[in-house]
Design a protein around this motif. Structure first.
Motif, mmCIF file in Angstrom:
data_model
loop_
_atom_site.group_PDB
_atom_site.id
_atom_site.type_symbol
_atom_site.label_atom_id
_atom_site.label_comp_id
_atom_site.label_asym_id
_atom_site.label_seq_id
_atom_site.Cartn_x
_atom_site.Cartn_y
_atom_site.Cartn_z
ATOM 1 N N ASP A 14 0.856 -1.178 0.000
ATOM 2 C CA ASP A 14 0.000 0.000 0.000
ATOM 3 C C ASP A 14 0.899 1.237 0.000
ATOM 4 O OD1 ASP A 14 -1.574 2.229 1.077
ATOM 5 O OD2 ASP A 14 -3.113 0.710 1.401
ATOM 6 N N PRO A 15 0.591 2.264 -0.823
ATOM 7 C CA PRO A 15 1.424 3.490 -0.835
ATOM 8 C C PRO A 15 1.591 4.118 0.549
ATOM 9 C CG PRO A 15 -0.155 3.531 -2.626
ATOM 10 C CD PRO A 15 -0.492 2.328 -1.801
ATOM 11 N N LEU A 16 0.603 3.897 1.431
ATOM 12 C CA LEU A 16 0.656 4.467 2.779
ATOM 13 C C LEU A 16 1.840 3.923 3.574
ATOM 14 C CD1 LEU A 16 -0.952 6.393 4.605
ATOM 15 C CD2 LEU A 16 -2.232 4.429 5.432
ATOM 16 N N ARG A 17 2.259 2.687 3.247
ATOM 17 C CA ARG A 17 3.355 2.064 3.999
ATOM 18 C C ARG A 17 4.665 2.822 3.794
ATOM 19 N NH1 ARG A 17 5.885 -3.971 3.526
ATOM 20 N NH2 ARG A 17 6.845 -3.997 5.573
ATOM 21 N N LEU A 18 4.934 3.222 2.562
ATOM 22 C CA LEU A 18 6.134 4.004 2.267
ATOM 23 C C LEU A 18 6.082 5.341 2.994
ATOM 24 C CD1 LEU A 18 8.693 4.838 0.675
ATOM 25 C CD2 LEU A 18 7.198 5.512 -1.206
ATOM 26 N N ARG A 19 4.920 5.978 2.945
ATOM 27 C CA ARG A 19 4.772 7.291 3.588
ATOM 28 C C ARG A 19 5.015 7.194 5.093
ATOM 29 N NH1 ARG A 19 -0.496 11.221 2.828
ATOM 30 N NH2 ARG A 19 0.172 12.866 4.245
ATOM 31 N N ARG A 20 4.438 6.163 5.717
ATOM 32 C CA ARG A 20 4.622 5.998 7.162
ATOM 33 C C ARG A 20 6.074 5.690 7.516
ATOM 34 N NH1 ARG A 20 -0.875 2.621 8.669
ATOM 35 N NH2 ARG A 20 -2.177 4.442 9.095
ATOM 36 N N ALA A 21 6.717 4.853 6.716
ATOM 37 C CA ALA A 21 8.113 4.489 6.978
ATOM 38 C C ALA A 21 9.024 5.712 6.901
ATOM 39 C CB ALA A 21 8.567 3.423 5.985
ATOM 40 N N GLU A 22 8.792 6.552 5.883
ATOM 41 C CA GLU A 22 9.628 7.746 5.726
ATOM 42 C C GLU A 22 9.319 8.780 6.811
ATOM 43 O OE1 GLU A 22 12.496 10.339 4.112
ATOM 44 O OE2 GLU A 22 12.188 8.176 4.151
ATOM 45 N N SER A 23 8.038 8.911 7.173
ATOM 46 C CA SER A 23 7.670 9.837 8.259
ATOM 47 C C SER A 23 8.321 9.412 9.569
ATOM 48 C CB SER A 23 6.143 9.870 8.432
ATOM 49 O OG SER A 23 5.511 10.382 7.293
ATOM 50 N N THR A 24 8.307 8.106 9.840
ATOM 51 C CA THR A 24 8.918 7.584 11.072
ATOM 52 C C THR A 24 10.416 7.828 11.078
ATOM 53 O OG1 THR A 24 7.219 5.853 11.120
ATOM 54 C CG2 THR A 24 9.162 5.521 12.514
ATOM 55 N N ARG A 25 11.060 7.576 9.932
ATOM 56 C CA ARG A 25 12.514 7.808 9.843
ATOM 57 C C ARG A 25 12.846 9.275 10.108
ATOM 58 N NH1 ARG A 25 16.240 9.969 7.045
ATOM 59 N NH2 ARG A 25 14.790 10.859 5.544
ATOM 60 N N ARG A 26 12.026 10.165 9.575
ATOM 61 C CA ARG A 26 12.284 11.595 9.751
ATOM 62 C C ARG A 26 12.118 12.017 11.214
ATOM 63 N NH1 ARG A 26 12.243 15.036 5.384
ATOM 64 N NH2 ARG A 26 10.979 16.618 6.457
ATOM 65 N N VAL A 27 11.094 11.484 11.886
ATOM 66 C CA VAL A 27 10.884 11.826 13.300
ATOM 67 C C VAL A 27 12.053 11.328 14.155
ATOM 68 C CG1 VAL A 27 9.448 11.360 15.331
ATOM 69 C CG2 VAL A 27 8.373 11.971 13.168
ATOM 70 N N LEU A 28 12.564 10.146 13.828
ATOM 71 C CA LEU A 28 13.680 9.581 14.599
ATOM 72 C C LEU A 28 14.985 10.341 14.372
ATOM 73 C CD1 LEU A 28 12.936 5.772 14.134
ATOM 74 C CD2 LEU A 28 12.763 7.084 16.258
ATOM 75 N N ASN A 29 15.001 11.213 13.357
ATOM 76 C CA ASN A 29 16.205 12.000 13.060
ATOM 77 C C ASN A 29 16.013 13.494 13.332
ATOM 78 O OD1 ASN A 29 18.415 10.194 11.756
ATOM 79 N ND2 ASN A 29 16.515 9.506 10.788
ATOM 80 N N LEU A 30 15.087 13.826 14.225
ATOM 81 C CA LEU A 30 14.869 15.241 14.555
ATOM 82 C C LEU A 30 16.068 15.818 15.293
ATOM 83 C CD1 LEU A 30 11.144 15.411 15.755
ATOM 84 C CD2 LEU A 30 12.103 16.386 13.681
ATOM 85 N N LYS A 31 16.521 16.979 14.838
ATOM 86 C CA LYS A 31 17.634 17.687 15.482
ATOM 87 C C LYS A 31 17.339 19.181 15.451
ATOM 88 C CE LYS A 31 20.663 14.266 16.232
ATOM 89 N NZ LYS A 31 19.692 13.183 16.081
ATOM 90 N N LEU A 32 17.942 19.910 16.375
ATOM 91 C CA LEU A 32 17.817 21.372 16.374
ATOM 92 C C LEU A 32 18.493 21.899 15.113
ATOM 93 C CD1 LEU A 32 16.865 23.836 17.952
ATOM 94 C CD2 LEU A 32 19.085 23.894 19.079
ATOM 95 N N ASN A 33 17.749 22.637 14.309
ATOM 96 C CA ASN A 33 18.271 23.072 13.015
ATOM 97 C C ASN A 33 19.054 24.374 13.144
ATOM 98 O OD1 ASN A 33 18.731 23.777 10.361
ATOM 99 N ND2 ASN A 33 16.716 23.156 9.657
ATOM 100 N N PRO A 34 20.380 24.352 12.877
ATOM 101 C CA PRO A 34 21.177 25.587 12.992
ATOM 102 C C PRO A 34 20.870 26.591 11.885
ATOM 103 C CG PRO A 34 22.519 23.788 12.127
ATOM 104 C CD PRO A 34 21.195 23.194 12.479
ATOM 105 N N ASP A 35 20.205 26.122 10.807
ATOM 106 C CA ASP A 35 19.926 27.004 9.669
ATOM 107 C C ASP A 35 18.580 27.720 9.783
ATOM 108 O OD1 ASP A 35 22.297 26.303 8.410
ATOM 109 O OD2 ASP A 35 21.398 24.589 7.398
#
Length: 383
Positions: A14-35
């Protein structure tokens, strides 16, 4: 990532699976953005922030100095370094400004032309975004801790308001009047939340250690009170002794699907409840530091698998896995206590406001391959 893309193209996933996987990866890589910076406008602490859901572009903030600010989060500069500018401000020089601390700011769910703020000056104001003037002012007899508008309501336009008075007030936007009172708490109401699943269901949290769930169409009191010990729901006499926490309950948040309700209390505990039955799911989040005397604004992710909870914890923001209670990380960057945070589901970003007067942007870190692609594109542009 390539595996998800291939499976989606072949129709295996399901296309939703890719979206959820990428959203999860992005949340796990949250950092304070210096830019990325957010304009510093508030002289004192920031009590509440909200991001509108129509475009996902404008952010509201309300401060202890009574000031309200609207920011534009979009970057049109074409450069990675940019500052989220304040588009407009209800400052101290504005004659309609709140006299004391603004406790809650919320966008109207269906239109960015209106937002609602409440304050310790005992007023709740409905603002016209274009003119920055109040279209309606509701006056109360005591300090207002929290208010909330239903994100899905089509059959009513009620604002639930929690004040120092134990009675919850329901104000109607259409008529501009207070139309209903919910009685049952015995101390000030610190947080109120409408269900994102059923438009007539409301949850309220109080300093009397109780969390009550109401159907606002019923005149006979609350549906049930949450019981941390999962006692016998059939005994009405137990309603008097049911407590959700062993201290003041000062934070509420439904999950995006409305199936679960999260609560935080000054007993340094966070609990996850089944919102339909009121059952404590007994997820152990460990010690969740909570010294706030007022309401605490925390937030839940949306579109991830699993979902995450972002909770102010001292001068940091703690990130937990929703259904296991695992502490993923602590986001550190503020110089003083964090009072509020808001998740941006469109970009998987987090914004947090603290007593240091700063709003910080936590942004997913690009992977090495993404950064290489960006540098290659820049090099081609130069050639």
């Amino acid at each position: 990532m390539l595996g998800f893309l291939t499976a989606r193209q072949a129709g295996l996933d399901d296309p939703l699976r890719l979206r959820r996987a990428e959203s999860t990866r992005r949340v796990l890589n949250l950092k304070l953005n210096p830019d990325r910076d957010v304009d510093r406008i508030h002289g004192n602490g920031i009590n509440s922030i909200d991001i509108e859901t129509i475009e996902g572009r404008y952010m509201l903030s309300g401060g202890a100095d009574g000031v309200i600010v609207i920011y534009d989060l979009e970057n049109y500069s074409g450069k990675p370094q940019y500052t989220c500018k304040a588009v407009c401000t209800v400052g101290r020089s504005n004659r309609h400004v709140h006299k004391f601390s603004v406790e809650t700011v919320l966008w109207y769910p269906y239109d960015t032309g209106m937002f609602v703020s409440s304050s310790f000056d005992k007023t709740m104001k409905v603002w016209d975004t274009e003119t920055l003037k109040p279209a309606e002012v509701f006056e109360f007899e005591s300090n207002i801790y929290n208010h909330h508008l239903s994100p899905i309501a089509r059959k009513h336009s009620l604002i639930a308001v929690g004040t120092k008075n134990p009675k919850i007030q329901l104000c109607d936007l259409k008529s501009g009047s207070k139309i209903h009172v919910l009685q049952g708490h015995k101390a000030e109401v610190l947080s109120v939340r409408w269900s994102p699943r059923y438009e007539h269901i409301l949850a309220t949290a109080s300093a009397d250690s109780k969390v009550k769930v109401w159907d606002v169409r019923r005149a006979s009191g609350s549906l049930f009170s949450l019981d941390q010990d999962n006692g016998d729901k059939s005994k009405s006499s137990s309603e008097a002794v049911n407590t959700a926490h062993n201290g003041r309950v000062n934070g509420l948040s439904f999950t995006s699907d409305g199936l679960f309700l999260l609560t935080t209390g000054t007993d340094d505990r966070m609990r996850l409840w089944n919102s339909a039955t009121g059952e404590n799911t007994l997820v152990n989040y460990g010690k969740v530091c909570n010294e706030s005397r007022k309401g605490l604004q925390f937030t839940v992710s949306q579109g991830c698998s699993p979902e995450f909870v972002f909770v102010p914890c001292g001068s940091s923001v703690a990130v937990y896995v929703l259904h296991t209670g695992e502490l993923v990380t602590m986001l550190r960057g503020h110089y003083n206590n964090v009072d509020c945070c808001k998740f941006h589901p469109d970009h998987q970003e987090l914004y947090s406001g603290g007593k240091d007067g700063n709003i910080l942007a936590w942004v997913p870190v690009l992977r090495a391959s993404d950064m290489e692609e960006e540098s290659d594109q820049k090099n081609k542009a130069r050639i």
